[in-house]
Design a protein around this motif. Structure first.
Motif, PDB file in Angstrom:
ATOM      1  N   LEU A 240      11.175  20.988   4.812  1.00 49.21           N
ATOM      2  CA  LEU A 240      12.202  19.950   4.891  1.00 49.21           C
ATOM      3  C   LEU A 240      12.233  19.109   3.626  1.00 49.21           C
ATOM      4  O   LEU A 240      13.308  18.756   3.115  1.00 49.21           O
ATOM      5  CB  LEU A 240      11.954  19.066   6.120  1.00 49.21           C
ATOM      6  CG  LEU A 240      13.003  17.989   6.397  1.00 49.21           C
ATOM      7  CD1 LEU A 240      14.375  18.614   6.617  1.00 49.21           C
ATOM      8  CD2 LEU A 240      12.597  17.149   7.605  1.00 49.21           C
ATOM      9  N   ARG A 241      11.044  18.779   3.081  1.00 51.85           N
ATOM     10  CA  ARG A 241      10.996  18.003   1.833  1.00 51.85           C
ATOM     11  C   ARG A 241      11.659  18.771   0.701  1.00 51.85           C
ATOM     12  O   ARG A 241      12.429  18.202  -0.078  1.00 51.85           O
ATOM     13  CB  ARG A 241       9.537  17.682   1.474  1.00 51.85           C
ATOM     14  CG  ARG A 241       8.933  16.522   2.226  1.00 51.85           C
ATOM     15  CD  ARG A 241       7.659  16.033   1.540  1.00 51.85           C
ATOM     16  NE  ARG A 241       6.686  17.103   1.434  1.00 51.85           N
ATOM     17  CZ  ARG A 241       5.769  17.380   2.359  1.00 51.85           C
ATOM     18  NH1 ARG A 241       5.738  16.661   3.472  1.00 51.85           N
ATOM     19  NH2 ARG A 241       4.912  18.357   2.184  1.00 51.85           N
ATOM     20  N   VAL A 349      11.302  26.357   4.409  1.00 57.09           N
ATOM     21  CA  VAL A 349      12.718  26.164   4.078  1.00 57.09           C
ATOM     22  C   VAL A 349      13.589  27.138   4.859  1.00 57.09           C
ATOM     23  O   VAL A 349      14.624  26.759   5.423  1.00 57.09           O
ATOM     24  CB  VAL A 349      12.949  26.330   2.558  1.00 57.09           C
ATOM     25  CG1 VAL A 349      14.436  26.381   2.247  1.00 57.09           C
ATOM     26  CG2 VAL A 349      12.293  25.178   1.802  1.00 57.09           C
ATOM     27  N   LEU A 350      13.178  28.406   4.912  1.00 54.29           N
ATOM     28  CA  LEU A 350      13.973  29.400   5.628  1.00 54.29           C
ATOM     29  C   LEU A 350      14.036  29.099   7.121  1.00 54.29           C
ATOM     30  O   LEU A 350      15.046  29.380   7.774  1.00 54.29           O
ATOM     31  CB  LEU A 350      13.407  30.804   5.387  1.00 54.29           C
ATOM     32  CG  LEU A 350      13.558  31.321   3.952  1.00 54.29           C
ATOM     33  CD1 LEU A 350      12.931  32.702   3.808  1.00 54.29           C
ATOM     34  CD2 LEU A 350      15.028  31.385   3.549  1.00 54.29           C
ATOM     35  N   ASN A 351      12.967  28.542   7.667  1.00 53.90           N
ATOM     36  CA  ASN A 351      13.018  28.117   9.071  1.00 53.90           C
ATOM     37  C   ASN A 351      14.105  27.071   9.283  1.00 53.90           C
ATOM     38  O   ASN A 351      14.857  27.113  10.263  1.00 53.90           O
ATOM     39  CB  ASN A 351      11.662  27.562   9.507  1.00 53.90           C
ATOM     40  CG  ASN A 351      10.639  28.651   9.755  1.00 53.90           C
ATOM     41  OD1 ASN A 351      10.996  29.799   9.973  1.00 53.90           O
ATOM     42  ND2 ASN A 351       9.365  28.301   9.710  1.00 53.90           N
ATOM     43  N   TRP A 352      14.196  26.110   8.349  1.00 51.10           N
ATOM     44  CA  TRP A 352      15.234  25.075   8.470  1.00 51.10           C
ATOM     45  C   TRP A 352      16.619  25.664   8.255  1.00 51.10           C
ATOM     46  O   TRP A 352      17.588  25.221   8.863  1.00 51.10           O
ATOM     47  CB  TRP A 352      14.962  23.946   7.477  1.00 51.10           C
ATOM     48  CG  TRP A 352      13.848  23.049   7.908  1.00 51.10           C
ATOM     49  CD1 TRP A 352      12.593  22.982   7.404  1.00 51.10           C
ATOM     50  CD2 TRP A 352      13.888  22.088   8.974  1.00 51.10           C
ATOM     51  NE1 TRP A 352      11.837  22.060   8.067  1.00 51.10           N
ATOM     52  CE2 TRP A 352      12.602  21.483   9.031  1.00 51.10           C
ATOM     53  CE3 TRP A 352      14.870  21.673   9.870  1.00 51.10           C
ATOM     54  CZ2 TRP A 352      12.287  20.496   9.962  1.00 51.10           C
ATOM     55  CZ3 TRP A 352      14.560  20.681  10.800  1.00 51.10           C
ATOM     56  CH2 TRP A 352      13.293  20.104  10.844  1.00 51.10           C
ATOM     57  N   PHE A 353      16.732  26.652   7.371  1.00 48.05           N
ATOM     58  CA  PHE A 353      18.023  27.322   7.171  1.00 48.05           C
ATOM     59  C   PHE A 353      18.513  27.956   8.470  1.00 48.05           C
ATOM     60  O   PHE A 353      19.698  27.912   8.798  1.00 48.05           O
ATOM     61  CB  PHE A 353      17.881  28.442   6.125  1.00 48.05           C
ATOM     62  CG  PHE A 353      17.894  27.959   4.698  1.00 48.05           C
ATOM     63  CD1 PHE A 353      17.879  26.606   4.383  1.00 48.05           C
ATOM     64  CD2 PHE A 353      17.898  28.874   3.648  1.00 48.05           C
ATOM     65  CE1 PHE A 353      17.874  26.180   3.068  1.00 48.05           C
ATOM     66  CE2 PHE A 353      17.901  28.458   2.326  1.00 48.05           C
ATOM     67  CZ  PHE A 353      17.883  27.109   2.034  1.00 48.05           C
ATOM     68  N   ARG A 354      17.585  28.580   9.203  1.00 52.71           N
ATOM     69  CA  ARG A 354      17.984  29.363  10.381  1.00 52.71           C
ATOM     70  C   ARG A 354      18.451  28.484  11.539  1.00 52.71           C
ATOM     71  O   ARG A 354      19.218  28.944  12.382  1.00 52.71           O
ATOM     72  CB  ARG A 354      16.818  30.232  10.847  1.00 52.71           C
ATOM     73  CG  ARG A 354      16.448  31.334   9.859  1.00 52.71           C
ATOM     74  CD  ARG A 354      15.414  32.279  10.447  1.00 52.71           C
ATOM     75  NE  ARG A 354      14.980  33.241   9.451  1.00 52.71           N
ATOM     76  CZ  ARG A 354      13.822  33.179   8.798  1.00 52.71           C
ATOM     77  NH1 ARG A 354      12.986  32.186   9.052  1.00 52.71           N
ATOM     78  NH2 ARG A 354      13.504  34.092   7.907  1.00 52.71           N
ATOM     79  N   VAL A 355      17.984  27.245  11.601  1.00 48.87           N
ATOM     80  CA  VAL A 355      18.356  26.390  12.738  1.00 48.87           C
ATOM     81  C   VAL A 355      19.860  26.137  12.797  1.00 48.87           C
ATOM     82  O   VAL A 355      20.508  26.450  13.812  1.00 48.87           O
ATOM     83  CB  VAL A 355      17.563  25.068  12.701  1.00 48.87           C
ATOM     84  CG1 VAL A 355      18.086  24.108  13.758  1.00 48.87           C
ATOM     85  CG2 VAL A 355      16.079  25.344  12.938  1.00 48.87           C
ATOM     86  N   PRO A 356      20.502  25.579  11.744  1.00 53.15           N
ATOM     87  CA  PRO A 356      21.959  25.396  11.834  1.00 53.15           C
ATOM     88  C   PRO A 356      22.712  26.709  11.905  1.00 53.15           C
ATOM     89  O   PRO A 356      23.763  26.797  12.544  1.00 53.15           O
ATOM     90  CB  PRO A 356      22.304  24.627  10.547  1.00 53.15           C
ATOM     91  CG  PRO A 356      21.186  24.926   9.600  1.00 53.15           C
ATOM     92  CD  PRO A 356      19.970  25.079  10.457  1.00 53.15           C
ATOM     93  N   LEU A 357      22.168  27.737  11.268  1.00 53.15           N
ATOM     94  CA  LEU A 357      22.806  29.054  11.289  1.00 53.15           C
ATOM     95  C   LEU A 357      22.983  29.542  12.724  1.00 53.15           C
ATOM     96  O   LEU A 357      24.087  29.877  13.168  1.00 53.15           O
ATOM     97  CB  LEU A 357      21.929  30.023  10.481  1.00 53.15           C
ATOM     98  CG  LEU A 357      22.376  31.452  10.181  1.00 53.15           C
ATOM     99  CD1 LEU A 357      21.474  31.993   9.065  1.00 53.15           C
ATOM    100  CD2 LEU A 357      22.272  32.364  11.382  1.00 53.15           C
ATOM    101  N   HIS A 358      21.897  29.566  13.474  1.00 51.65           N
ATOM    102  CA  HIS A 358      21.958  30.074  14.838  1.00 51.65           C
ATOM    103  C   HIS A 358      22.660  29.092  15.778  1.00 51.65           C
ATOM    104  O   HIS A 358      23.310  29.508  16.742  1.00 51.65           O
ATOM    105  CB  HIS A 358      20.552  30.385  15.342  1.00 51.65           C
ATOM    106  CG  HIS A 358      19.939  31.601  14.712  1.00 51.65           C
ATOM    107  ND1 HIS A 358      19.175  31.543  13.569  1.00 51.65           N
ATOM    108  CD2 HIS A 358      20.014  32.915  15.040  1.00 51.65           C
ATOM    109  CE1 HIS A 358      18.782  32.757  13.237  1.00 51.65           C
ATOM    110  NE2 HIS A 358      19.272  33.611  14.101  1.00 51.65           N
TER     111      HIS A 358
END
Length: 422
Positions: A240-241, A349-358
């Motif tokens: 997230l940072r 970072v990729l974990n945070w990317f996937r949240v809004p994506l899904h």
């Protein structure tokens, strides 16, 4: 529609073969390609990984058709898809920590077991059992895209001490064969489901032996490896940072969330749009994958050198263009992520990317069937078009930020940064 599907498949496949053959003739062989130890190591990895990918792709063409065959309503099918996406988000957040704790080899074997169970649930007509299957599918997907790559990188660097610059070559080749396997899987699914008359559940049953063989080969041929366990909270906080402190990363995440959420909705929509017109679903899927492979080939060539809903044919052509765009999109995003996101923060970072994506994909599927089917589908395509425009604006924003960044310029064949003429 039948003739169009087969003709498009043949044309796309011929185009892909032509591009790849011409590219292979022009591409000089590197030192990594001639190293016997490295080639043996690659083969050990590919044997397991390609079986896992083939089993995954084999299930894709007839998933919606199977639920429809069991006489579920479209709204119920949408919930099944949402359940799968939601489980992918949840398990994706903890997959890296789980793999580190359990071990990469054991995680790959666990993938084979859970995905086999997921396939077995498709034999049931019980809605709750199918929901459980979708949850198992989410866990399996999270393991597929975390455990295998993590095992390879650790073995490549720590056990065999091969050069770091050889890693992209392995995954570039894996990406190419992933497309080839997807094309072949569509034809195989069509063969067992329609040509052999075994019905839409047949591809899922056929995937189980591939999964079992992948798990057995990993268990027998692979060594176990672990990594320093990083707390899940630290992984997320670090990601997230990085996301909030670097505008390039934030724009990259915006592009990924917008583009890939549309792709997830497209995965749900293409079957009900084309199936009523007698489309051969396996061949249609293979055509999509061939279009995606063609897009990837065009990307490699480019970087190595200085919808109306009334006509099924028009819909099919539009879907092919989407897959062509996917073939260009995924290798481009892979290149940008490697350059923009620090390696230590990539998982978070990729974990945070996937949240809004899904979340966007789930919301789209839930809204889709809140109205009349035909109107809802048309409205959803309109919304997807608007989302793609937003993604394009994010691309323009990213280009503005990085246009003078020499690190993000694609290397030319001579090794010098390639700057496109504007």
């Amino acid at each position: 529609m039948l003739v169009t599907a087969y003709l498009a498949f043949v044309v796309l496949l011929a185009s892909c073969l032509g591009l790849e053959l011409s590219r292979c003739r022009a591409k000089p062989s590197g030192r990594a390609c001639s190293n016997p130890s490295f080639l043996r190591f690659q083969l050990d990895f590919y044997q397991v990984y390609f079986l896992a990918l083939a089993a995954d792709w084999l299930q894709a063409p007839y998933l919606y058709k199977l639920y429809q065959h069991y006489h579920f309503l479209e709204a119920q099918i949408a919930i099944l898809y949402v359940c799968g996406l939601a489980s992918t988000v949840l398990f994706g957040l903890v997959a890296s920590s789980l793999v580190d704790w359990l071990g990469r080899k054991k995680s790959c074997v666990l993938f084979s077991l859970t995905y086999s169970l997921c396939c077995l649930t498709k034999l049931s007509r019980d809605y709750f059992v199918l929901l459980v299957g979708r949850a198992l599918g989410g866990l399996s997907t999270a393991l597929l895209f975390s455990a295998f790559e993590a095992w390879y990188i650790h073995e490549h660097l720590e056990r065999h001490d091969f050069p770091t610059e050889w890693i992209p070559a392995t995954f570039a080749r894996a990406a190419f064969w992933n497309h080839v396997l997807a094309v072949a899987a569509g034809v195989a699914a069509e063969a067992v489901a329609c040509w052999m008359g075994l019905g839409p559940v047949a591809p899922f049953v056929a995937a189980i032996p591939l999964l079992a063989l992948a798990g057995a080969l990993a268990l027998h041929n692979w060594g176990e490896n672990y990594d320093r366990q990083r707390a899940f909270s630290r992984t997320c906080a670090g990601g997230l940072r990085c996301l909030l402190s670097d505008r390039r990363v934030l724009l990259l995440g915006t592009i990924q969330a917008l583009f890939e959420s549309v792709i997830f909705i497209f995965v749900f929509l293409w079957t009900p749009v084309l199936d009523p017109h007698g489309a051969p679903l396996g061949i249609i899927f293979s055509s999509f994958m061939a279009a995606s492979l063609l897009g990837s080939s065009l990307y490699r060539i480019a970087t190595s050198k200085s919808p109306g809903q009334e006509s099924p044919v028009e819909s099919f052509i539009a879907f092919l263009l989407i897959e062509l765009a996917c073939g260009l999109y995924f290798p481009s995003m892979s290149f940008l992520r490697r350059k923009v996101i620090p390696e230590t923060e990539q998982a978070g970072v990729l974990n945070w990317f996937r949240v809004p994506l899904h979340l966007l994909a789930c919301l789209g599927l839930l809204v889709l069937h809140d109205s009349d089917r035909k109107t809802g589908t048309r409205n959803m395509f309109s919304i997807c078009s608007a989302v793609m425009v937003m993604a394009l604006l994010a691309v323009v924003g990213l280009f503005t930020v990085v246009r003078h960044d020499a690190e993000l310029r694609v290397p030319s064949p001579t090794g010098e940064p390639y700057t496109p003429e504007l």
